[in-house]
Scaffold this motif. Structure first.
Motif, PDB file in Angstrom:
ATOM      1  N   SER A 190      32.938  51.404  46.317  1.00 16.09           N
ATOM      2  CA  SER A 190      34.292  51.777  46.725  1.00 16.09           C
ATOM      3  C   SER A 190      34.651  50.987  47.977  1.00 16.09           C
ATOM      4  CB  SER A 190      34.408  53.282  46.975  1.00 16.09           C
ATOM      5  OG  SER A 190      33.468  53.710  47.933  1.00 16.09           O
ATOM      6  N   ALA A 191      35.943  50.698  48.123  1.00 14.85           N
ATOM      7  CA  ALA A 191      36.359  49.826  49.223  1.00 14.85           C
ATOM      8  C   ALA A 191      37.813  50.042  49.590  1.00 14.85           C
ATOM      9  CB  ALA A 191      36.149  48.366  48.816  1.00 14.85           C
ATOM     10  N   LEU A 192      38.133  49.558  50.783  1.00 15.46           N
ATOM     11  CA  LEU A 192      39.517  49.411  51.220  1.00 15.46           C
ATOM     12  C   LEU A 192      39.837  47.925  51.113  1.00 15.46           C
ATOM     13  CD1 LEU A 192      39.494  51.562  54.492  1.00 15.46           C
ATOM     14  CD2 LEU A 192      40.068  52.293  52.162  1.00 15.46           C
ATOM     15  N   VAL A 193      40.969  47.609  50.528  1.00 20.92           N
ATOM     16  CA  VAL A 193      41.389  46.214  50.400  1.00 20.92           C
ATOM     17  C   VAL A 193      42.493  45.973  51.424  1.00 20.92           C
ATOM     18  CG1 VAL A 193      42.367  44.496  48.842  1.00 20.92           C
ATOM     19  CG2 VAL A 193      40.778  46.225  47.957  1.00 20.92           C
ATOM     20  N   PRO A 194      42.280  44.994  52.320  1.00 21.46           N
ATOM     21  CA  PRO A 194      43.315  44.753  53.332  1.00 21.46           C
ATOM     22  C   PRO A 194      44.602  44.220  52.708  1.00 21.46           C
ATOM     23  CG  PRO A 194      41.426  43.264  53.640  1.00 21.46           C
ATOM     24  CD  PRO A 194      41.140  44.111  52.452  1.00 21.46           C
ATOM     25  N   PRO A 195      45.739  44.530  53.320  1.00 18.43           N
ATOM     26  CA  PRO A 195      47.006  44.015  52.808  1.00 18.43           C
ATOM     27  C   PRO A 195      47.067  42.495  52.940  1.00 18.43           C
ATOM     28  CG  PRO A 195      47.346  45.295  54.829  1.00 18.43           C
ATOM     29  CD  PRO A 195      45.900  45.374  54.500  1.00 18.43           C
ATOM     30  N   VAL A 229      41.907  54.115  48.170  1.00 17.14           N
ATOM     31  CA  VAL A 229      40.529  53.651  48.032  1.00 17.14           C
ATOM     32  C   VAL A 229      40.408  53.062  46.640  1.00 17.14           C
ATOM     33  CG1 VAL A 229      38.118  54.390  47.829  1.00 17.14           C
ATOM     34  CG2 VAL A 229      39.575  55.334  49.642  1.00 17.14           C
ATOM     35  N   ALA A 230      39.790  51.898  46.558  1.00 18.10           N
ATOM     36  CA  ALA A 230      39.585  51.249  45.258  1.00 18.10           C
ATOM     37  C   ALA A 230      38.138  51.447  44.815  1.00 18.10           C
ATOM     38  CB  ALA A 230      39.908  49.763  45.368  1.00 18.10           C
ATOM     39  N   LEU A 231      37.958  51.825  43.556  1.00 19.30           N
ATOM     40  CA  LEU A 231      36.643  51.785  42.923  1.00 19.30           C
ATOM     41  C   LEU A 231      36.559  50.399  42.301  1.00 19.30           C
ATOM     42  CD1 LEU A 231      33.987  53.079  42.013  1.00 19.30           C
ATOM     43  CD2 LEU A 231      35.210  53.928  39.981  1.00 19.30           C
ATOM     44  N   MET A 232      35.588  49.610  42.768  1.00 23.74           N
ATOM     45  CA  MET A 232      35.489  48.196  42.375  1.00 23.74           C
ATOM     46  C   MET A 232      34.286  47.973  41.470  1.00 23.74           C
ATOM     47  SD  MET A 232      37.935  46.822  44.400  1.00 23.74           S
ATOM     48  CE  MET A 232      37.555  45.098  44.573  1.00 23.74           C
ATOM     49  N   THR A 233      34.435  46.989  40.580  1.00 18.41           N
ATOM     50  CA  THR A 233      33.293  46.508  39.808  1.00 18.41           C
ATOM     51  C   THR A 233      32.917  45.143  40.365  1.00 18.41           C
ATOM     52  OG1 THR A 233      34.634  45.375  38.137  1.00 18.41           O
ATOM     53  CG2 THR A 233      34.052  47.679  37.705  1.00 18.41           C
ATOM     54  N   SER A 234      31.643  44.826  40.274  1.00 19.81           N
ATOM     55  CA  SER A 234      31.136  43.529  40.698  1.00 19.81           C
ATOM     56  C   SER A 234      30.395  42.911  39.519  1.00 19.81           C
ATOM     57  CB  SER A 234      30.189  43.693  41.889  1.00 19.81           C
ATOM     58  OG  SER A 234      29.618  42.442  42.242  1.00 19.81           O
ATOM     59  N   GLU A 235      30.832  41.732  39.120  1.00 24.76           N
ATOM     60  CA  GLU A 235      30.209  41.034  38.000  1.00 24.76           C
ATOM     61  C   GLU A 235      29.733  39.674  38.481  1.00 24.76           C
ATOM     62  OE1 GLU A 235      33.256  40.883  35.013  1.00 24.76           O
ATOM     63  OE2 GLU A 235      33.702  43.002  35.279  1.00 24.76           O
ATOM     64  N   ARG A 236      28.508  39.309  38.094  1.00 22.08           N
ATOM     65  CA  ARG A 236      27.972  37.998  38.466  1.00 22.08           C
ATOM     66  C   ARG A 236      28.672  36.908  37.669  1.00 22.08           C
ATOM     67  NH1 ARG A 236      23.130  37.957  41.389  1.00 22.08           N
ATOM     68  NH2 ARG A 236      22.170  40.010  41.491  1.00 22.08           N
ATOM     69  N   GLU A 237      29.093  35.869  38.386  1.00 22.95           N
ATOM     70  CA  GLU A 237      29.698  34.701  37.763  1.00 22.95           C
ATOM     71  C   GLU A 237      29.240  33.476  38.520  1.00 22.95           C
ATOM     72  OE1 GLU A 237      33.928  34.942  37.423  1.00 22.95           O
ATOM     73  OE2 GLU A 237      33.831  36.612  36.016  1.00 22.95           O
ATOM     74  N   PRO A 238      29.312  32.296  37.897  1.00 24.50           N
ATOM     75  CA  PRO A 238      28.988  31.077  38.651  1.00 24.50           C
ATOM     76  C   PRO A 238      29.927  30.981  39.860  1.00 24.50           C
ATOM     77  CG  PRO A 238      29.210  30.609  36.300  1.00 24.50           C
ATOM     78  CD  PRO A 238      29.652  32.026  36.510  1.00 24.50           C
ATOM     79  N   GLY A 239      29.386  30.658  41.018  1.00 28.80           N
ATOM     80  CA  GLY A 239      30.203  30.560  42.221  1.00 28.80           C
ATOM     81  C   GLY A 239      30.302  31.855  43.004  1.00 28.80           C
ATOM     82  N   GLY A 240      29.656  32.903  42.524  1.00 28.75           N
ATOM     83  CA  GLY A 240      29.674  34.162  43.272  1.00 28.75           C
ATOM     84  C   GLY A 240      30.193  35.309  42.440  1.00 28.75           C
ATOM     85  N   PRO A 241      30.120  36.510  42.999  1.00 28.03           N
ATOM     86  CA  PRO A 241      30.549  37.680  42.227  1.00 28.03           C
ATOM     87  C   PRO A 241      32.056  37.717  42.044  1.00 28.03           C
ATOM     88  CG  PRO A 241      30.051  38.311  44.472  1.00 28.03           C
ATOM     89  CD  PRO A 241      29.671  36.861  44.330  1.00 28.03           C
TER      90      PRO A 241
END
Length: 167
Positions: free
Chosen positions: A6-11, A142-154
């Motif tokens: 979970s995260a806060l995303v800045p404007p 609050v955002a519930l985020m997913t993180s997926e591995r990709e070339p060049g970073g998540p």
């Protein structure tokens, strides 16, 4: 199962303010692109989105929005980050599950990574950003985020958004 946090995303204007302060980085650090900038509240690891979303909705119900501001740079071993000011941020992070982690919660926005054995690579930036302060903003979700591995970073994606109560 996707990796969740979970995260806060800045404007956008705060992201632009940070990017302007950095200018054209470089210096041997692996810079996080602005589209990945966020303030993590809690890390959950591999988890089911629907189950975690229901859990998080329950934990965040009735929580007030918080004032947040990005400030000077600091480092963890191998990480250059901006500090995050906001007196109600830690209680919000604990409500989101940060209290389940082994280490104490430190609100931050990761800017770059560097080899742990070369801490001097980040020294220029901790000095250059020592006086940095973004504008304050009211974090109303609050955002519930997913993180997926990709070339060049998540690749981070918003799975769900939870509105916080206005102040």
């Amino acid at each position: 199962m996707p990796v969740l946090f979970s995260a806060l995303v800045p404007p956008d204007d705060v992201v632009e303010q940070v990017a302007a302060a950095l200018g054209e980085p470089g210096d041997g650090l692996r810079w996080e692109p602005p589209e990945r900038w966020h303030v993590t509240l809690a890390y959950y690891g591999p988890d089911d989105v629907e189950t975690r979303a229901a859990w998080l909705a329950d934990r965040l119900t009735g929580r007030a929005s918080v004032d947040v501001r990005l400030e000077k740079a600091a480092t963890f071993p191998g990480v250059l980050w901006l500090t995050v000011a906001g007196s109600e941020l830690t209680p919000l992070a604990h409500a989101a599950g940060a209290d389940a982690e082994a280490r104490p919660y430190t609100a931050h926005l990761t800017l770059a990574r560097f080899p742990r054995e070369e801490p001097g690579l980040a020294a220029r930036w901790t000095e250059e950003l020592a006086g940095f302060t973004s504008r304050s903003w009211r974090a109303a979700e609050v955002a519930l985020m997913t993180s997926e591995r990709e070339p060049g970073g998540p690749r981070y994606r918003v799975a769900r958004v939870f509105e916080l109560d206005g102040a």
